[in-house]
Design an enzyme around this catalytic site. Structure first.
Site, PDB file in Angstrom:
ATOM      1  N   ASP A 188     -49.109   7.152  12.764  1.00  0.00           N
ATOM      2  CA  ASP A 188     -48.295   8.308  13.184  1.00  0.00           C
ATOM      3  C   ASP A 188     -47.328   7.957  14.310  1.00  0.00           C
ATOM      4  O   ASP A 188     -47.364   6.859  14.861  1.00  0.00           O
ATOM      5  CB  ASP A 188     -49.198   9.465  13.616  1.00  0.00           C
ATOM      6  CG  ASP A 188     -49.820   9.238  14.996  1.00  0.00           C
ATOM      7  OD1 ASP A 188     -50.198   8.094  15.318  1.00  0.00           O
ATOM      8  OD2 ASP A 188     -49.915  10.216  15.763  1.00  0.00           O
ATOM      9  N   GLU A 191     -48.596   6.539  17.422  1.00  0.00           N
ATOM     10  CA  GLU A 191     -49.135   5.186  17.258  1.00  0.00           C
ATOM     11  C   GLU A 191     -50.639   5.125  17.450  1.00  0.00           C
ATOM     12  O   GLU A 191     -51.170   4.198  18.045  1.00  0.00           O
ATOM     13  CB  GLU A 191     -48.419   4.231  18.243  1.00  0.00           C
ATOM     14  CG  GLU A 191     -46.920   4.437  18.260  1.00  0.00           C
ATOM     15  CD  GLU A 191     -46.130   3.425  19.061  1.00  0.00           C
ATOM     16  OE1 GLU A 191     -46.256   3.419  20.298  1.00  0.00           O
ATOM     17  OE2 GLU A 191     -45.389   2.637  18.450  1.00  0.00           O
TER      18      GLU A 191
HETATM   19  C1  NOJ Z   1     -49.049   3.329  23.416  1.00  0.00           C
HETATM   20  C2  NOJ Z   1     -48.466   4.315  22.489  1.00  0.00           C
HETATM   21  O1  NOJ Z   1     -47.120   4.198  22.427  1.00  0.00           O
HETATM   22  C3  NOJ Z   1     -48.913   5.698  22.891  1.00  0.00           C
HETATM   23  O2  NOJ Z   1     -48.306   6.693  22.135  1.00  0.00           O
HETATM   24  C4  NOJ Z   1     -50.384   5.734  22.685  1.00  0.00           C
HETATM   25  O3  NOJ Z   1     -50.899   6.978  23.067  1.00  0.00           O
HETATM   26  C5  NOJ Z   1     -51.058   4.615  23.447  1.00  0.00           C
HETATM   27  N1  NOJ Z   1     -50.441   3.330  23.223  1.00  0.00           N
HETATM   28  C6  NOJ Z   1     -52.503   4.535  23.062  1.00  0.00           C
HETATM   29  O4  NOJ Z   1     -52.661   4.020  21.798  1.00  0.00           O
HETATM   30  C1  NOJ Z   2     -45.061   6.223  22.998  1.00  0.00           C
HETATM   31  C2  NOJ Z   2     -44.817   7.318  22.033  1.00  0.00           C
HETATM   32  O1  NOJ Z   2     -46.041   7.845  21.621  1.00  0.00           O
HETATM   33  C3  NOJ Z   2     -44.051   6.803  20.828  1.00  0.00           C
HETATM   34  O2  NOJ Z   2     -43.743   7.886  19.986  1.00  0.00           O
HETATM   35  C4  NOJ Z   2     -42.805   6.113  21.257  1.00  0.00           C
HETATM   36  O3  NOJ Z   2     -42.151   5.587  20.137  1.00  0.00           O
HETATM   37  C5  NOJ Z   2     -43.084   5.027  22.255  1.00  0.00           C
HETATM   38  N1  NOJ Z   2     -43.886   5.516  23.348  1.00  0.00           N
HETATM   39  C6  NOJ Z   2     -41.801   4.456  22.837  1.00  0.00           C
HETATM   40  O4  NOJ Z   2     -41.108   5.444  23.534  1.00  0.00           O
END
Ligand code: NOJ
Ligand code: NOJ
Length: 407
Positions: A188, A191
Site C-alpha cells: 500500500d 508501505e
Molecule cells: C517508512 C514508510 O515510508 C512509512 O510509511 C512507514 O510507516 C514506515 N516505514 C514503517 O514501515
Molecule cells: C512515507 C509515506 O508513508 C509514503 O506514502 C511516502 O511515499 C514516503 N514516506 C515518502 O514521502
C-alpha cells in the site's frame, strides 16, 4: 520551527493567523521549487524531502513525484507565458527522469518499483515491493498533462514524448503495466501492508479511464479496446471495498502480508483516492456519498484520538493516516496528524462544494506550519509542533492542490 504562538493567539483572541492561506500557497510553491532544484540530484528527480538522515527521505518516490507534478499540470494553462513555459520545463524534466527509470533493472522486476536513487540508479535496499499505485499515478498525471497539451494544440509533443504509436513512451508503458498487473496484490501507499488496496485500485481505474479518453482522441483503436475491456472487472473489484454494514470504504481487502494491527479499517488513503479520482468519477470521487461517509468516520476517530483535537474550538481538526498508526516520522513512538491528510480533507470538502469547511481544514494546516511557511511530514498529536521529515515535497504539493480547489 518556532511556529506555535499563533495557536495561543488564536484560542485566546479568536483572531486571524500570522499568515493567510494565500501567503502559505506562495511559500509552499517556493519551497517545492527548492526541493525540485536540489543541487545534489539529477534533474527531474523529485526528492521526497531534503532530509538525508533520521529519516532518510532523499529518494525519488514514484508516487510522491506523480502527485507533486499534478501541481504543474494545473499551472500549465496560464495567461503568463513565463509560467506556462516554467511548468512545461519542470514537467519535461520529470518526464525524462521517469523515462529513464522505466528502463532500469530493479528489484521488483517491473514498473511497480516504489522509489529510485536521486542519481537515477535503482535502489536495491530492502523495501516494501511492489507498489503498483506508482505507475498508475504517473499515468494519471502524464495523461492529464497530455490532454491539457491537446487543448493547447500541442499534439506533436504528446505524440513524440508522452504517448507514441510505437508503444515505447512512458504513458504506453504505464497503461500496459496497469492492464497486466492490476489483479496482483501489492504494497500500500504507506508501505506497510500487502494486499488489494482501494487507493491503488482507484489510481489504476483512473489511469484506464483517462487512457480511454486519450486513445480515443489519438485514434489508437487497439489500446482503446484493451483499456475498455479491463475497466469493468476493475470497477467491480472497487465496488467490493464498500462495507455496507459499517458504512465505510475498506482500504484493503485480501491482505497477504505486512502489518496486521489496522483493525478499524479506517484510512485516509480512501480520501486520497477520491482526490485522484476527481469530481468526474461519481462513484469514488469527492461527490460520492460512500467517500463522504468514510470521511466522517475518519474525523470522528481522529477527534477522539489526538489530544490536540480535544480542546479545540476550531471547526477543522487535525487528521492522520489511520487510527492505529505508530510511525512518528522516524521511529515508532506513536502516530500523529499529517499535513497531506489534513490537506486532503480540505480538498475533499472544497471539491464537494463545502468550501467553508474545506477552508477551515486548510487553515488548520497553515496553523501548524512554521511562521515562514515550512511544512514537514507530520505535526505532534499533543501540541501541534511539526516533526517528521522536514520540507516534505508532498506536503507542499497537497497544500497547493487543496488551495486550488478551495480558492
Ligand atoms: C517508512 C514508510 O515510508 C512509512 O510509511 C512507514 O510507516 C514506515 N516505514 C514503517 O514501515
Ligand atoms: C512515507 C509515506 O508513508 C509514503 O506514502 C511516502 O511515499 C514516503 N514516506 C515518502 O514521502
Amino acid at each position: 520551527m518556532k511556529m506555535f504562538l499563533s495557536i495561543l493567539i488564536f484560542s485566546f483572541t479568536t483572531q486571524g493567523f500570522a499568515k493567510t492561506p494565500q501567503q502559505q500557497a506562495d511559500y509552499a510553491l517556493n519551497y517545492l521549487l527548492e526541493n525540485l532544484s536540489h543541487p545534489q540530484v539529477l534533474a527531474g528527480a523529485v526528492i521526497a524531502s531534503p532530509s538525508q538522515k533520521n529519516p532518510n527521505y532523499f529518494y525519488h518516490w514514484v508516487r510522491d513525484a506523480a502527485l507533486t507534478m499534478k501541481v504543474f499540470v494545473k499551472l500549465l494553462p496560464s495567461k503568463s507565458r513565463v509560467q506556462t513555459n516554467e511548468a512545461q520545463r519542470i514537467l519535461t524534466q520529470w518526464l525524462e527522469f521517469e523515462k529513464h527509470t522505466q528502463t532500469l533493472n530493479n528489484p521488483t522486476g517491473h514498473l511497480g518499483e516504489p522509489r529510485f536513487n536521486v542519481d537515477g540508479t535503482a535502489d536495491f535496499s530492502p523495501w516494501g515491493r511492489p507498489q503498483n499505485d506508482g505507475p498508475a499515478l504517473r499515468a494519471v498525471t502524464m495523461i492529464s498533462w497530455a490532454l491539457t497539451l491537446l487543448k493547447m494544440d500541442q499534439i506533436d509533443f504528446v505524440l513524440n514524448n508522452l504517448y507514441c504509436q510505437s508503444g515505447d513512451c512512458p504513458i504506453n508503458k504505464d497503461l500496459q503495466h496497469v492492464i497486466e498487473h492490476w489483479k496482483e496484490p501489492s504494497v500500500d501507499l504507506w508501505e506497510e501492508v500487502k494486499g488489494d488496496h482501494f487507493f491503488t485500485r482507484v489510481a489504476q481505474y483512473k489511469a484506464l479511464q483517462l487512457g480511454i479518453e486519450l486513445t480515443q482522441r489519438l485514434g489508437d483503436v487497439a489500446m482503446y479496446g484493451r483499456l475498455s475491456q479491463t475497466k469493468p472487472s476493475l470497477q467491480s473489484a472497487l465496488q467490493s471495498h464498500w462495507d455496507a454494514s459499517r458504512g465505510l470504504i475498506r482500504p484493503t481487502l485480501h491482505q497477504v502480508d505486512g502489518w496486521t494491527h489496522k483493525t478499524s479499517n479506517l484510512d485516509v488513503a480512501v480520501i486520497l483516492a477520491a482526490l485522484v479520482a476527481g469530481v468526474e468519477e461519481k462513484a469514488w470521487g469527492p461527490l460520492s456519498n460512500q467517500v463522504l461517509a468514510t470521511a466522517e468516520k475518519l474525523s470522528g476517530a481522529f477527534l477522539n484520538l489526538y489530544p490536540l483535537n480535544k480542546n479545540t474550538t476550531f471547526p477543522a481538526i487535525a487528521i492522520g493516516r489511520y487510527p492505529e498508526d505508530v510511525y512518528d516520522g522516524n521511529g515508532f513512538s506513536g502516530g500523529h496528524p499529517w499535513f497531506i491528510a489534513t490537506n486532503a480533507f480540505a480538498e475533499l470538502y472544497c471539491l464537494h462544494g463545502e468550501k467553508n469547511l474545506g477552508r477551515e481544514y486548510l487553515k488548520r494546516s497553515v496553523l501548524h506550519s512554521a511562521n515562514d511557511g515550512h511544512m514537514s511530514e507530520q505535526f505532534a498529536s499533543t501540541n501541534g509542533y511539526m516533526h517528521g521529515a522536514r520540507d516534505l515535497t508532498w506536503s507542499y504539493a497537497s497544500y497547493l492542490t487543496a488551495y486550488f480547489a478551495c480558492y
